[in-house]
Design a protein around this motif. Structure first.
Motif, PDB file in Angstrom:
ATOM      1  N   SER A  20       0.840  -1.194   0.000  1.00 32.02           N
ATOM      2  CA  SER A  20       0.000   0.000   0.000  1.00 32.02           C
ATOM      3  C   SER A  20       0.879   1.250   0.000  1.00 32.02           C
ATOM      4  CB  SER A  20      -0.873  -0.011   1.261  1.00 32.02           C
ATOM      5  OG  SER A  20      -1.790   1.039   1.205  1.00 32.02           O
ATOM      6  N   VAL A  22       2.785   2.641  -2.240  1.00 34.13           N
ATOM      7  CA  VAL A  22       4.015   2.748  -3.037  1.00 34.13           C
ATOM      8  C   VAL A  22       3.798   3.593  -4.291  1.00 34.13           C
ATOM      9  CG1 VAL A  22       5.022   0.567  -2.208  1.00 34.13           C
ATOM     10  CG2 VAL A  22       3.576   0.557  -4.269  1.00 34.13           C
ATOM     11  N   LYS A  24       1.053   2.781  -6.786  1.00 32.85           N
ATOM     12  CA  LYS A  24       0.516   1.983  -7.901  1.00 32.85           C
ATOM     13  C   LYS A  24      -0.520   2.762  -8.701  1.00 32.85           C
ATOM     14  CE  LYS A  24      -0.806  -1.321  -5.099  1.00 32.85           C
ATOM     15  NZ  LYS A  24      -0.285  -0.716  -3.839  1.00 32.85           N
ATOM     16  N   LYS A 125       8.922   6.703  -6.938  1.00 33.41           N
ATOM     17  CA  LYS A 125       9.246   7.916  -6.155  1.00 33.41           C
ATOM     18  C   LYS A 125      10.721   8.300  -6.302  1.00 33.41           C
ATOM     19  CE  LYS A 125       5.441   6.829  -2.983  1.00 33.41           C
ATOM     20  NZ  LYS A 125       4.802   7.027  -1.681  1.00 33.41           N
TER      21      LYS A 125
HETATM   22  P1  GTP Z   1      -2.982   1.552  -2.266  1.00 28.17           P
HETATM   23  O1  GTP Z   1      -4.135   1.945  -3.117  1.00 28.17           O
HETATM   24  O2  GTP Z   1      -3.239   1.779  -0.792  1.00 28.17           O
HETATM   25  O3  GTP Z   1      -2.478   0.161  -2.535  1.00 28.17           O
HETATM   26  O4  GTP Z   1      -1.754   2.590  -2.602  1.00 28.17           O
HETATM   27  P2  GTP Z   1      -1.013   2.859  -3.985  1.00 28.17           P
HETATM   28  O5  GTP Z   1       0.163   1.969  -4.110  1.00 28.17           O
HETATM   29  O6  GTP Z   1      -1.985   2.832  -5.123  1.00 28.17           O
HETATM   30  O7  GTP Z   1      -0.427   4.338  -3.781  1.00 28.17           O
HETATM   31  P3  GTP Z   1      -0.975   5.724  -4.396  1.00 28.17           P
HETATM   32  O8  GTP Z   1      -0.837   5.754  -5.871  1.00 28.17           O
HETATM   33  O9  GTP Z   1      -2.317   5.996  -3.838  1.00 28.17           O
HETATM   34  O10 GTP Z   1       0.112   6.741  -3.793  1.00 28.17           O
HETATM   35  C1  GTP Z   1       0.390   6.765  -2.399  1.00 28.17           C
HETATM   36  C2  GTP Z   1       1.005   8.099  -2.009  1.00 28.17           C
HETATM   37  O11 GTP Z   1       2.291   8.250  -2.600  1.00 28.17           O
HETATM   38  C3  GTP Z   1       0.180   9.297  -2.444  1.00 28.17           C
HETATM   39  O12 GTP Z   1       0.244  10.271  -1.422  1.00 28.17           O
HETATM   40  C4  GTP Z   1       0.899   9.795  -3.683  1.00 28.17           C
HETATM   41  O13 GTP Z   1       0.738  11.173  -3.858  1.00 28.17           O
HETATM   42  C5  GTP Z   1       2.349   9.440  -3.369  1.00 28.17           C
HETATM   43  N1  GTP Z   1       3.136   9.161  -4.595  1.00 28.17           N
HETATM   44  C6  GTP Z   1       2.818   8.291  -5.580  1.00 28.17           C
HETATM   45  N2  GTP Z   1       3.763   8.288  -6.539  1.00 28.17           N
HETATM   46  C7  GTP Z   1       4.711   9.192  -6.160  1.00 28.17           C
HETATM   47  C8  GTP Z   1       5.950   9.630  -6.734  1.00 28.17           C
HETATM   48  O14 GTP Z   1       6.401   9.213  -7.811  1.00 28.17           O
HETATM   49  N3  GTP Z   1       6.656  10.567  -6.018  1.00 28.17           N
HETATM   50  C9  GTP Z   1       6.215  11.076  -4.835  1.00 28.17           C
HETATM   51  N4  GTP Z   1       6.985  11.973  -4.230  1.00 28.17           N
HETATM   52  N5  GTP Z   1       5.057  10.679  -4.273  1.00 28.17           N
HETATM   53  C10 GTP Z   1       4.307   9.748  -4.916  1.00 28.17           C
END
Ligand code: GTP
Length: 174
Positions: A20, A22, A24, A125
């Protein structure tokens, strides 16, 4: 001028997995819509987005599936992986634990997905690398080599390397 209907030659299903938060969902919206949403919510259940690209003169519709990384939603696995030709296993380069869990996600894939599925390890990130890196690139390269995965470091935020990573995966499936 009306747009001609697309004649899709292939549909490639790709699943995006990893812990979660990361990134995605953001990777998906960067690739399919060239967007980044600053107040995204955690994904609930499963959703997919598509982008049609041209590979060697053929129209390929990439159907990219996104699921929640949270354990309580993990029950979706079998159906989620079914028919996937490719997978991205995503970790956050600023969160060591998300990298330590990669082996588990790969194991999950090897159990549920087709043996021929192409797997790419993706460190997201990368925009935070200068001050917050917790996973050295060499560690990821080494893991990718031992597990025989493709590898890329990307940033959904800046967009850096995102298209490259998806195109590499899709070309490998093709
Ligand atoms: P789940 O739906 O819980 O599985 O999470 P996920 O893996 O889909 O993560 P999501 O895309 O919702 O991003 C999680 C957080 O990381 C958010 O606050 C985003 O803004 C941040 N984030 C995502 N990609 C990047 C990136 O490339 N750089 C930075 N600095 N932040 C990022």
């Amino acid at each position: 001028k009306p747009t001609l209907p697309e004649k899709i030659d292939y549909v490639f299903k790709v699943v995006v997995i990893g812990d979660s938060a990361v990134g995605k969902t953001q990777l998906l919206s960067r690739f399919t819509q060239n967007e980044f949403c600053f107040n995204s919510k955690s994904t609930i259940g499963v959703e997919f987005q598509t982008r049609t690209i041209t590979l060697q003169g053929k129209l390929v519709k990439a159907q990219i599936w996104d699921t929640a990384g949270q354990e309580r939603y993990r029950a979706v696995t079998s159906a989620y992986y079914r028919g996937a030709l490719g997978a991205m296993v995503v970790y956050d380069i600023t969160k060591r634990v998300s990298f330590d869990h990669v082996a588990r996600w790969v194991e999950d894939l090897r159990v549920h997905a087709d043996d021929s599925a192409v797997i790419m390890l993706v460190g997201n990130k990368a925009d935070l690398a200068a001050n917050n890196r917790a996973v050295p690139t060499e560690d990821a390269v080494e893991l990718a080599e031992t597990q025989r995965l493709f590898f890329a470091e990307v940033s959904a935020l800046s967009g850096g390397n995102v298209d490259d990573a998806f195109f590499r995966l899709l070309e490998e499936i093709f």
